[in-house]
Design a protein around this motif. Structure first.
Motif, PDB file in Angstrom:
ATOM      1  N   GLY A 163       1.819  -1.240 -31.672  1.00 46.44           N
ATOM      2  CA  GLY A 163       1.468  -1.907 -30.422  1.00 46.44           C
ATOM      3  C   GLY A 163       1.643  -1.065 -29.190  1.00 46.44           C
ATOM      4  N   GLY A 164       2.585  -0.093 -29.223  1.00 44.49           N
ATOM      5  CA  GLY A 164       2.830   0.713 -28.043  1.00 44.49           C
ATOM      6  C   GLY A 164       3.256  -0.143 -26.867  1.00 44.49           C
ATOM      7  N   GLN A 165       2.923   0.305 -25.659  1.00 43.00           N
ATOM      8  CA  GLN A 165       3.267  -0.473 -24.473  1.00 43.00           C
ATOM      9  C   GLN A 165       2.534  -1.802 -24.454  1.00 43.00           C
ATOM     10  OE1 GLN A 165       2.841   1.675 -20.820  1.00 43.00           O
ATOM     11  NE2 GLN A 165       4.444   3.137 -21.291  1.00 43.00           N
ATOM     12  N   ALA A 166       1.304  -1.820 -24.940  1.00 40.06           N
ATOM     13  CA  ALA A 166       0.547  -3.077 -24.966  1.00 40.06           C
ATOM     14  C   ALA A 166       1.233  -4.102 -25.846  1.00 40.06           C
ATOM     15  CB  ALA A 166      -0.872  -2.823 -25.465  1.00 40.06           C
ATOM     16  N   GLY A 167       1.873  -3.652 -26.927  1.00 41.39           N
ATOM     17  CA  GLY A 167       2.566  -4.571 -27.814  1.00 41.39           C
ATOM     18  C   GLY A 167       3.742  -5.267 -27.158  1.00 41.39           C
ATOM     19  N   GLN A 168       4.253  -4.700 -26.067  1.00 44.54           N
ATOM     20  CA  GLN A 168       5.361  -5.308 -25.343  1.00 44.54           C
ATOM     21  C   GLN A 168       4.893  -6.300 -24.288  1.00 44.54           C
ATOM     22  OE1 GLN A 168       7.209  -1.254 -24.421  1.00 44.54           O
ATOM     23  NE2 GLN A 168       8.997  -2.548 -24.675  1.00 44.54           N
ATOM     24  N   SER A 169       3.580  -6.354 -24.053  1.00 44.61           N
ATOM     25  CA  SER A 169       3.068  -7.212 -22.994  1.00 44.61           C
ATOM     26  C   SER A 169       3.209  -8.683 -23.373  1.00 44.61           C
ATOM     27  CB  SER A 169       1.594  -6.893 -22.724  1.00 44.61           C
ATOM     28  OG  SER A 169       1.065  -7.789 -21.773  1.00 44.61           O
ATOM     29  N   SER A 170       3.722  -9.473 -22.448  1.00 46.09           N
ATOM     30  CA  SER A 170       3.884 -10.902 -22.704  1.00 46.09           C
ATOM     31  C   SER A 170       2.551 -11.638 -22.685  1.00 46.09           C
ATOM     32  CB  SER A 170       4.820 -11.517 -21.671  1.00 46.09           C
ATOM     33  OG  SER A 170       4.354 -11.235 -20.359  1.00 46.09           O
ATOM     34  N   ARG A 171       1.562 -11.109 -21.924  1.00 44.34           N
ATOM     35  CA  ARG A 171       0.275 -11.801 -21.847  1.00 44.34           C
ATOM     36  C   ARG A 171      -0.797 -10.834 -21.360  1.00 44.34           C
ATOM     37  NH1 ARG A 171      -0.933 -15.835 -24.830  1.00 44.34           N
ATOM     38  NH2 ARG A 171      -2.571 -17.189 -24.057  1.00 44.34           N
ATOM     39  N   ILE A 172      -1.847 -10.670 -22.160  1.00 49.46           N
ATOM     40  CA  ILE A 172      -3.000  -9.872 -21.766  1.00 49.46           C
ATOM     41  C   ILE A 172      -4.154 -10.853 -21.572  1.00 49.46           C
ATOM     42  CG2 ILE A 172      -4.575  -8.025 -22.424  1.00 49.46           C
ATOM     43  CD1 ILE A 172      -2.341  -7.011 -24.312  1.00 49.46           C
ATOM     44  N   GLU A 173      -4.667 -10.965 -20.363  1.00 50.97           N
ATOM     45  CA  GLU A 173      -5.658 -11.997 -20.072  1.00 50.97           C
ATOM     46  C   GLU A 173      -7.040 -11.441 -19.797  1.00 50.97           C
ATOM     47  OE1 GLU A 173      -4.486 -15.542 -17.976  1.00 50.97           O
ATOM     48  OE2 GLU A 173      -2.518 -14.680 -17.583  1.00 50.97           O
ATOM     49  N   ASN A 174      -7.201 -10.112 -19.753  1.00 47.97           N
ATOM     50  CA  ASN A 174      -8.527  -9.552 -19.467  1.00 47.97           C
ATOM     51  C   ASN A 174      -9.066  -8.754 -20.646  1.00 47.97           C
ATOM     52  OD1 ASN A 174      -6.710  -7.461 -19.291  1.00 47.97           O
ATOM     53  ND2 ASN A 174      -7.492  -6.631 -17.366  1.00 47.97           N
ATOM     54  N   TYR A 175      -8.602  -9.078 -21.861  1.00 44.50           N
ATOM     55  CA  TYR A 175      -9.117  -8.402 -23.050  1.00 44.50           C
ATOM     56  C   TYR A 175     -10.269  -9.214 -23.624  1.00 44.50           C
ATOM     57  CZ  TYR A 175      -9.274  -5.817 -27.430  1.00 44.50           C
ATOM     58  OH  TYR A 175      -9.693  -5.041 -28.478  1.00 44.50           O
ATOM     59  N   LEU A 176     -11.366  -8.544 -23.913  1.00 50.37           N
ATOM     60  CA  LEU A 176     -12.590  -9.211 -24.354  1.00 50.37           C
ATOM     61  C   LEU A 176     -12.356 -10.074 -25.592  1.00 50.37           C
ATOM     62  CD1 LEU A 176     -15.702  -9.346 -23.860  1.00 50.37           C
ATOM     63  CD2 LEU A 176     -15.916  -7.553 -25.582  1.00 50.37           C
ATOM     64  N   ASP A 197      -8.373 -17.269 -23.203  1.00 49.92           N
ATOM     65  CA  ASP A 197      -7.117 -17.896 -22.815  1.00 49.92           C
ATOM     66  C   ASP A 197      -5.957 -16.912 -22.855  1.00 49.92           C
ATOM     67  OD1 ASP A 197      -8.137 -20.681 -22.565  1.00 49.92           O
ATOM     68  OD2 ASP A 197      -8.558 -20.405 -24.689  1.00 49.92           O
ATOM     69  N   GLY A 198      -6.268 -15.628 -23.026  1.00 48.38           N
ATOM     70  CA  GLY A 198      -5.220 -14.616 -23.074  1.00 48.38           C
ATOM     71  C   GLY A 198      -4.598 -14.506 -24.450  1.00 48.38           C
ATOM     72  N   VAL A 199      -3.883 -13.412 -24.647  1.00 46.68           N
ATOM     73  CA  VAL A 199      -3.217 -13.179 -25.923  1.00 46.68           C
ATOM     74  C   VAL A 199      -1.999 -12.311 -25.642  1.00 46.68           C
ATOM     75  CG1 VAL A 199      -4.627 -11.123 -26.413  1.00 46.68           C
ATOM     76  CG2 VAL A 199      -3.540 -12.349 -28.296  1.00 46.68           C
ATOM     77  N   SER A 200      -0.921 -12.577 -26.338  1.00 50.19           N
ATOM     78  CA  SER A 200       0.264 -11.739 -26.150  1.00 50.19           C
ATOM     79  C   SER A 200       0.046 -10.397 -26.838  1.00 50.19           C
ATOM     80  CB  SER A 200       1.508 -12.424 -26.715  1.00 50.19           C
ATOM     81  OG  SER A 200       1.486 -12.403 -28.137  1.00 50.19           O
ATOM     82  N   GLY A 201       0.755  -9.375 -26.345  1.00 50.51           N
ATOM     83  CA  GLY A 201       0.647  -8.074 -26.979  1.00 50.51           C
ATOM     84  C   GLY A 201       1.078  -8.111 -28.430  1.00 50.51           C
ATOM     85  N   ALA A 202       2.103  -8.907 -28.729  1.00 47.13           N
ATOM     86  CA  ALA A 202       2.586  -9.006 -30.107  1.00 47.13           C
ATOM     87  C   ALA A 202       1.530  -9.630 -31.014  1.00 47.13           C
ATOM     88  CB  ALA A 202       3.874  -9.820 -30.150  1.00 47.13           C
TER      89      ALA A 202
END
Length: 550
Positions: free
Chosen positions: A259-272, A276-281
């Motif tokens: 996951g790297g740094q993205a895997g630590q993200s609590s919420r990614i809301e601009n990923y195609l 409704d967003g998705v957590s990095g995990a």
């Protein structure tokens, strides 16, 4: 342990109250009833239950809800509680959708509304599903025993959490912690202790020891591959999915966690594809499972310390002296957060000072003052996440505002959350504390004025440094250490010095033929999850071209 939960979600207040009332009447003594009025709110409740180590036995979701319908909610909820039983509440007109959902989300049952009388139409169904859930063997449980303010204890928990290994945190000073230590014949000087699912006690384990005992793969199955991918962030995972799906013998090597740094993200809301967003995990787990389903191997806790070879094959040597070889290599090592250089912080790292979004700490921040350092998206996502728990979140930035470095959607979210306060032109001058962080001194970068604040929580997201110090000199880098590729290697129409091939380097190819770079480690790359995944996929298409042209 808290009673397992039954979650109900319906946007109609009358229906929501009715189903929660009927379920509580029958099962309230043995189960905790959690009610939500939207799919988003229900997912947030599930995440909090997951972080607290609690169980969910049953989820009842209405089909027709705005923004996220019941099927979409249950599909997302499966990532959090895959063993929970799933029921869709639907009207007669929507029975076709409910039948389709049986395969899509492994639906256990659908109930037509209204379900009166519940003694005939609701309780028999729920009884059967709860009996089935109780009869399902619980997954093996790993327990971590340690001190609350201990950097080694935090490191163990963070490693397990980032590798998506379920575990339960037990504070050594509490009765259960004492019982576990006594059963293992250990004392407080042994902490942290990890008790594996089979009852083995690991005393102050290394990450490699942890990986070997919790089911993570650390040993390659072969000596030679078509492609070795170094780094399991979005770029590495993207490359692994495309390489393995196209029949290339693929191994993905990660030093710490997928996951790297993205895997630590609590919420990614601009990923195609995730409106409704998705957590990095969650995104990491799906990508990992997808790569492995296509046949890619994933090695964890393997540090690559040396890369050598020529246009015919490449050798990667690990820190323990072992090695693997491949026709091609993809460097997707990403970047790491820079260390905040202020007096007193180094010795408090892992004891109140954290780098990145340490989601394992979020529940402990309830009603606390939390300080976040940084003004980019990762810091903004962390601020929104911790605001759900903390009394107040303070976002410290050196600039005048957030517009230069943060996406507009995050700025708008932060402006709409009353418990987040942005402090412009502010830096951390020093940190203080005995066994953990207790106070910070903040400095106004314009006036030099300092003030002291009381806090035990600071999360740092400042800049990025490429993980390239181990790479050979033959791989050209810019002045900041980022890897140069393709056109950036051409100067005055001339190929890089020592380039042995009669063609120019491919777009993502480094100055070492057959070695490609993708994602944040590449010079002038776009630091976004989508672009990293795209570069990982593009690297595979260039690998095919390279292999065909040898």
């Amino acid at each position: 342990m808290a009673n397992p939960a039954i979650l109900t979600v319906d946007d109609d207040p009358a229906v929501s109250r009715a189903v929660a009332r009927d379920v509580r009447r029958r099962y309230g003594d043995a189960y905790r009833i959690v009610r939500a009025d939207s799919g988003e709110a229900a997912l947030e409740a599930l995440r909090e239950l997951k972080l607290r180590g609690e169980q969910v036995a049953l989820m009842l979701a209405d089909f027709r809800m705005p923004r996220m319908n019941g099927i979409q909610f249950l599909e997302a909820a499966m990532d959090l509680f895959p063993l929970a039983r799933r029921v869709l509440l639907t009207a007669y007109a929507d029975t076709d959708a409910a039948i389709d959902a049986i395969n899509l989300v492994d639906l256990d049952h659908y109930l037509l509304k209204p379900w009166n009388p519940p003694e005939e139409k609701l309780y028999p169904v729920v009884d059967t599903l709860l009996d089935a859930w109780l009869a399902t063997p619980a997954p093996p449980e790993t327990r971590v025993v340690g001190h609350r303010w201990s950097a080694p204890s935090f490191a163990v928990r963070d490693f397990l959490a980032r590798n998506l290994v379920p575990f339960r945190w037990v504070v050594a000073d509490e009765p259960e912690g004492g019982r576990l230590l006594a059963a293992a014949g250990l004392g407080p000087d042994s902490l942290p202790v990890v008790v594996t699912a089979d009852g083995k006690a690991l005393v102050r384990p290394t990450e490699s020891e942890l990986a070997a005992h919790v089911g993570l793969n650390t040993t390659p199955e072969a000596d030679f591959y078509d492609v070795v991918i170094v780094g399991a962030g979005p770029a590495g995972l993207g490359a692994a999915v495309y390489a393995a799906s196209e029949g290339l013998r693929t191994v993905l090597v990660e030093q710490r966690a997928t996951g790297g740094q993205a895997g630590q993200s609590s919420r990614i809301e601009n990923y195609l594809g995730f409106p409704d967003g998705v957590s990095g995990a969650q995104l990491t787990d799906r990508a990992r499972r997808q790569a492995q389903r296509f046949g890619a191997e994933l090695l964890t806790t393997r540090e690559v310390v040396e890369l050598s070879g020529d246009e015919s094959s490449h050798l990667l040597r690990f820190g323990d002296g072992t090695a693997v070889a491949a026709h091609t290599v993809v460097l997707a090592t990403g970047v790491s957060y820079r260390v905040l250089d202020a007096p007193g912080l180094a010795e408090l790292t892992g004891r109140g000072v954290f780098y990145g979004s340490a989601t394992t700490e979020a529940p402990s921040c309830a009603e606390q003052e939390v300080y976040i350092v940084g003004g980019a998206n990762s810091a903004g996502q962390a601020a929104v996440h911790f605001a759900r728990y903390a009394k107040r979140v303070h976002l410290l930035i050196r600039g005048d505002d957030l517009t230069r470095s943060m996406s507009q959607y995050l700025i708008e979210q932060i402006e709409g959350i009353g418990t987040i306060e942005v402090h412009p032109r502010t830096e951390v001058a020093r940190g203080e504390g005995s066994d953990h962080l207790e106070r910070l001194t903040l400095r106004d970068t314009r006036t030099g004025e300092e003030r002291t604040v009381e806090t035990s929580w600071m999360f740092v997201f400042i800049g990025a440094e490429p993980r390239t110090s181990w790479m050979p000199r033959a791989i050209a880098r810019d002045e900041r250490g980022f890897v140069l590729t393709g056109p950036d290697l051409i100067s005055d129409g001339r190929r890089p010095k020592g380039w042995p091939l009669p063609r120019d380097p491919y777009h993502l190819e480094t100055s070492m033929p057959g070695v490609f770079a993708a994602g944040d480690v590449r010079a002038d790359s776009v630091k976004r999850v989508a672009s990293a995944v795209g570069e990982g996929a593009m690297a595979v298409s260039l690998i095919h071209r390279y292999l065909e042209g040898r």
